[in-house]
Write a protein that holds these residues in place. Sequence first.
Motif, mmCIF file in Angstrom:
data_model
loop_
_atom_site.group_PDB
_atom_site.id
_atom_site.type_symbol
_atom_site.label_atom_id
_atom_site.label_comp_id
_atom_site.label_asym_id
_atom_site.label_seq_id
_atom_site.Cartn_x
_atom_site.Cartn_y
_atom_site.Cartn_z
ATOM 1 N N ASP A 350 -2.518 -6.609 2.740
ATOM 2 C CA ASP A 350 -3.748 -6.287 3.209
ATOM 3 C C ASP A 350 -3.833 -5.134 3.878
ATOM 4 O O ASP A 350 -4.568 -5.606 5.860
ATOM 5 C CB ASP A 350 -4.033 -7.812 3.766
ATOM 6 C CG ASP A 350 -4.074 -9.548 3.488
ATOM 7 O OD1 ASP A 350 -4.717 -8.695 2.367
ATOM 8 O OD2 ASP A 350 -3.828 -9.989 3.526
ATOM 9 N N TYR A 351 -2.771 -4.194 3.615
ATOM 10 C CA TYR A 351 -3.081 -2.973 4.601
ATOM 11 C C TYR A 351 -2.631 -3.618 5.842
ATOM 12 O O TYR A 351 -2.182 -1.746 7.292
ATOM 13 C CB TYR A 351 -4.430 -2.453 4.385
ATOM 14 C CG TYR A 351 -4.931 -2.141 3.266
ATOM 15 C CD1 TYR A 351 -4.703 -1.122 3.151
ATOM 16 C CD2 TYR A 351 -5.304 -2.344 2.843
ATOM 17 C CE1 TYR A 351 -5.924 -0.266 1.554
ATOM 18 C CE2 TYR A 351 -5.962 -2.437 0.982
ATOM 19 C CZ TYR A 351 -5.694 -1.530 0.620
ATOM 20 O OH TYR A 351 -6.299 -0.689 -0.482
ATOM 21 N N ASP A 352 -1.305 -4.627 6.200
ATOM 22 C CA ASP A 352 -0.592 -3.970 7.128
ATOM 23 C C ASP A 352 0.284 -4.103 7.415
ATOM 24 O O ASP A 352 1.667 -4.421 6.690
ATOM 25 C CB ASP A 352 -0.750 -5.834 7.518
ATOM 26 C CG ASP A 352 -0.177 -5.880 9.186
ATOM 27 O OD1 ASP A 352 0.495 -5.697 9.809
ATOM 28 O OD2 ASP A 352 0.169 -7.377 9.247
ATOM 29 N N LEU A 353 0.281 -2.501 7.638
ATOM 30 C CA LEU A 353 1.655 -1.625 7.424
ATOM 31 C C LEU A 353 3.061 -2.266 8.677
ATOM 32 O O LEU A 353 3.987 -2.245 8.218
ATOM 33 C CB LEU A 353 1.403 -0.633 7.534
ATOM 34 C CG LEU A 353 0.859 -0.170 6.159
ATOM 35 C CD1 LEU A 353 0.895 1.053 5.880
ATOM 36 C CD2 LEU A 353 2.066 -0.808 4.561
ATOM 37 N N ALA A 354 2.462 -2.303 9.872
ATOM 38 C CA ALA A 354 3.287 -2.968 10.678
ATOM 39 C C ALA A 354 4.112 -4.690 10.450
ATOM 40 O O ALA A 354 5.142 -3.913 11.385
ATOM 41 C CB ALA A 354 2.159 -3.543 12.243
ATOM 42 N N HIS A 355 3.522 -5.089 9.796
ATOM 43 C CA HIS A 355 4.194 -6.897 9.531
ATOM 44 C C HIS A 355 4.570 -6.255 8.385
ATOM 45 O O HIS A 355 4.842 -7.303 7.444
ATOM 46 C CB HIS A 355 4.029 -7.858 9.947
ATOM 47 C CG HIS A 355 3.016 -7.773 11.451
ATOM 48 N ND1 HIS A 355 1.524 -7.157 12.064
ATOM 49 C CD2 HIS A 355 3.509 -8.416 12.459
ATOM 50 C CE1 HIS A 355 1.460 -7.552 12.935
ATOM 51 N NE2 HIS A 355 2.496 -8.134 13.461
ATOM 52 N N ALA A 356 5.650 -5.196 8.392
ATOM 53 C CA ALA A 356 5.938 -5.039 6.539
ATOM 54 C C ALA A 356 7.182 -4.211 6.784
ATOM 55 O O ALA A 356 7.611 -3.421 7.396
ATOM 56 C CB ALA A 356 5.176 -4.320 5.549
ATOM 57 N N VAL A 451 6.951 -13.868 9.817
ATOM 58 C CA VAL A 451 6.266 -13.060 11.105
ATOM 59 C C VAL A 451 6.244 -12.021 9.609
ATOM 60 O O VAL A 451 4.693 -11.442 9.003
ATOM 61 C CB VAL A 451 5.879 -12.428 11.975
ATOM 62 C CG1 VAL A 451 5.109 -11.517 12.638
ATOM 63 C CG2 VAL A 451 5.967 -13.785 13.190
ATOM 64 N N ASP A 452 7.105 -10.783 9.241
ATOM 65 C CA ASP A 452 6.662 -10.092 8.698
ATOM 66 C C ASP A 452 7.083 -10.110 7.063
ATOM 67 O O ASP A 452 6.927 -11.316 6.739
ATOM 68 C CB ASP A 452 8.490 -9.066 8.086
ATOM 69 C CG ASP A 452 7.827 -8.630 9.884
ATOM 70 O OD1 ASP A 452 6.857 -7.983 10.684
ATOM 71 O OD2 ASP A 452 9.449 -8.209 10.716
ATOM 72 N N THR A 453 6.278 -9.178 5.720
ATOM 73 C CA THR A 453 6.678 -9.303 5.195
ATOM 74 C C THR A 453 7.644 -8.105 4.229
ATOM 75 O O THR A 453 7.431 -7.177 5.000
ATOM 76 C CB THR A 453 5.019 -9.078 4.411
ATOM 77 O OG1 THR A 453 4.170 -9.668 4.456
ATOM 78 C CG2 THR A 453 5.549 -8.881 2.994
#
Length: 629
Positions: A350-356, A451-453
Amino acid sequence: MEPLKHECGVAMIRLLKPLEYYKQKYGTYLYGLNKLYLLMEKQHNRGQEGAGVGCIKMHSPAGSEYVFRERALGSGAIQEIFSSINSQLANVHINEQSNEWVESYAPFIGEVYMGHLRYSTTGRSGLNYVHPFLRRNNWCSRSLMLCGNFNMTNVDEIFNSVVEKGQHPRIYSDTVIILEQLGYALDKENNRLYHEFTEKGLDGIPRAMAIEDNIDLRPVLASTAPGWDGGYVICGTLGSGDMWALRDPHGIRPAFYYYDDEVVVVASERPVIQTVFNVPRRAVNELTPGSAIIVNKAGKVRVDDILGEGRNERCSFERIYFSRGSDADIYKERKALGRNLVGKILHELDYDLAHAVFSFIPNTAEVAFIGMVEGLEKHLDRYKADRIMACNAEGTLSRDMIEKIMSQKLRIEKVAIKDIKLRTFIAEGESRNDLAAHVYDVTYGIVKNNVDTLVVIDDSIVRGTTLKQSIIKMLDRLHPRKIVIVSSSPQVRYPDYYGIDMSRMGEFCAFRAVVELLKENGMENRLEEVYNRCLEQENVDDAHLENCVKAIYAPFTDDEISAKIASMLTPDDTSAEVSIVYQSLEGLHEAVPECPGDWYFSGDYPTPGGIRLVNRAYINYYEGNVDKR
């Protein structure tokens, strides 16, 4: 994630100068032997079930051996072979001998060298199946040594053609059968020259020498190879010193060569030749599909078109997985494979790089990982530029805001560490699954719990066994919210019949997944329909053959199949959500434009034999012959 028992590796060397030349220039008679050792070691990735070495002495007197061969089984075969050869050389005190003695009698010191690294592709193992193969004869020009990287799809036809000529092969193996085919053609060429020189008044040794000096390998190859259906690089040498390497018309299996005034070299991989002989990339040539590089007894080198170059079907899996990534083109292609997955990965996040957190499964996926990271960084750079422009337009741009935007980085970590010693210890049995789960260690403390992927890339997902038994269990111990497994190759849907040990339909996780989808959607009757169509294809001529198994996959999208694979391979006790992202066929061809052979993924086999065998593989599956190849 699970090592494929894949195609073999070949290495050949022909020395063009007298042995004394190499002793004087390089300080050893072992120059050719040492180079062969390096060529084989640097292609060790291509075969770890066995290895073999052959050598031809062109100046051995009558009554002395002129064909030498050493073979061994197991991953340590190369070391075992060369240790044995070195012991034989130590026993004759080679450094104390004269040049004349070395040229005449020293074991494994000759002008022609052949090396082979083996992975079995038909389930047959044992020393009897390890190359090189020999066809011995008292006439040097009739003695034949053969090795290859190949698998023939029409072995029955080749076998029958050999038997019909009155021959009696002692082993039902494509290598033995091809050896006998070529031997028959070689006998004919020898007979032709025998009669020609007899009519000219030659006899005895002068006639034998005239035959050796005038053997033409082109008709030998041209009279046999057109009947071969498969992917191959066939290498051979005569006892008189002639040698060749012939590549299949579609270029399915790879071959490269280099020559100068000292040496001719053939190998399965370009960078191996570059490194071992310290030559630039431009000096190493790809052997044109359908052609043979031929070196005659006198050392004259030529490349002859034997079969004609067919449609380009160079193996794409070779570029994804099999060959060493040190090849300049392969390195670029593997990076491109990783970059081409960025859009799908961002969608999963979902374009969430902060939690990857991004990582890879060691070690072959590392280059694709670099390309993936470069693609993600490019996306992040565009995002940062857009945010700065937006803030500027809004009048909210400040130094603090710029620093905040620019501080966003990809979280790149080494998550998986392979325990090689543990992997080699694991055997079959009830405890295998428990042991397999610990093949990889993980790095703790880098993932924010729930939290993270966690995004992890590998080069391919074929059977899914290691993924289910080890990888997902390992990654889940880090407590991510979600696990995204990324494959730099498309879904492997179809068997291979050209030299790679992937010949049974039911072993592919993509096939198992689509069978489950058919059952879940009330379409199970399609399984029987395809079975009946495959049966009908058994007696169809080559021109009308079709891959009936494609109909199994037709009702579902790639994403639907990927989702089902993820569901099937996720262990029941997994806490994280799991998804699998595959390369598209379009992405594969964009990244690897010069090697479009994609039958593993598309089912578009380059030869009729491949189509016949994929239909036969489905018949075996449907009839319950799960172990039949």
